[in-house]
Design a protein around this motif. Structure first.
Motif, PDB file in Angstrom:
ATOM      1  N   ARG A 102      47.442  -7.958  76.285  1.00 33.45           N
ATOM      2  CA  ARG A 102      47.994  -6.962  77.330  1.00 33.45           C
ATOM      3  C   ARG A 102      46.695  -6.478  78.277  1.00 33.45           C
ATOM      4  N   GLU A 106      47.135  -6.630  82.120  1.00 34.01           N
ATOM      5  CA  GLU A 106      47.944  -5.596  82.878  1.00 34.01           C
ATOM      6  C   GLU A 106      47.444  -5.431  84.143  1.00 34.01           C
ATOM      7  N   GLN A 134      55.322  -8.227  78.655  1.00 37.61           N
ATOM      8  CA  GLN A 134      55.207  -7.437  79.926  1.00 37.61           C
ATOM      9  C   GLN A 134      55.772  -7.572  81.189  1.00 37.61           C
TER      10      GLN A 134
END
Length: 274
Positions: A102, A106, A134
């Motif tokens: 993540r 991201e 995600q």
């Protein structure tokens, strides 16, 4: 996962040079030391393992065969060295935690979403499916459910095919027992040889596409994120409505950006672990 009989052990004489003695080690201990050596070196022969563990060549061969059956090592050529197997790759991916993924993905996904204004996601492989871990909706795909946490069929999604392309045929057969591929739309790949041919193309060009193979209204484009061992940690996925993302030119317009995003996440993963 490797399984060994309870209480199974070897009592072994010291090797001639005497520096490493395997006296009293259980089968599990021998196997774990073997896996560690292969992981450190990348490959090992029966003779090398025999010397390292201080065991007879026949015992070293038996330990390696146990590791091969449980896929911690593989032997590409009969009589050749044993190299890292798929189970070690899976362990490496476990060490590459969801938090690392993540953190690494991201900011890259945010940048890609801003650039393409379509929904971008990150998929990881689970059995014969992919999990959406995600998802960032784009301005033009706000009506598409994010699917965060959803489990999707790997063989007919771009993200799934991008990851599967980096598996061997043996691994694929293990993942899809009986070579059965479920049909979701009239564009889904259901023939085993057709899937292998598709994955070969994906592996060579570095990206995958799905035009209505799972959802007839959507097109997805994906590229795998690879860790240092060459195993896929997951895939960057761009999703748009097929009404405006269907033709080769429309898809080609986004390929470079998706591949660059996947590469950027791979670099960030390596940097985070160093």
């Amino acid at each position: 996962m490797a399984r060994f009989p309870h209480g199974d052990s070897f009592t072994l004489a010291d090797p001639p040079d005497g520096p490493r003695r395997a006296s009293g080690m259980t089968s599990a201990e021998l196997a774990l030391r073997t896996v560690k050596l292969v992981g450190q070196r990348g490959s090992i022969t029966v003779a090398e393992l025999s010397r390292e563990l201080g065991v007879a060549p026949s015992t070293a061969h038996r330990v390696l065969n146990n590791c091969r059956r449980t896929e911690f090592v593989r032997q590409d050529v009969s009589g050749g060295p044993y190299v890292i197997g798929p189970a070690i790759h899976e362990l490496a991916l476990t060490v590459t935690s969801a938090r690392d993924l993540r953190q690494s993905a991201e900011p890259v996904l945010e940048q890609l979403r801003s650039s393409v204004d379509e929904m971008v996601s990150f998929y990881v492989l689970e059995g014969k499916s992919v999990r959406v871990v995600q998802a960032l909706p784009g301005g033009r795909t706000t009506t598409v459910a994010s699917g965060l946490g959803a489990l999707l069929p790997a063989h007919c999604t771009a993200g799934g095919k991008a990851i599967l392309a980096h598996e061997s045929q043996r691994e694929l057969r293990h993942r899809f027992p009986g070579k059965r591929l479920t049909r979701h739309t009239d564009r889904s790949i259901t023939d085993w040889d057709a899937l292998l041919n598709e994955l070969d193309v994906v592996r060579r060009r570095g990206w995958a596409v799905s035009v209505g193979e799972y959802d007839p209204s959507l097109t997805s484009l994906a590229s795998a994120v690879l860790i240092g061992s060459g195993a896929p940690a997951g895939a960057v996925v761009l999703t748009g409505f097929a009404t405006w993302l269907r033709t080769r030119s429309e898809i080609d317009a986004h390929v470079a950006q998706v591949m660059q995003a996947a590469n950027d996440i791979s670099v960030r993963l390596r940097d985070n672990r160093s």
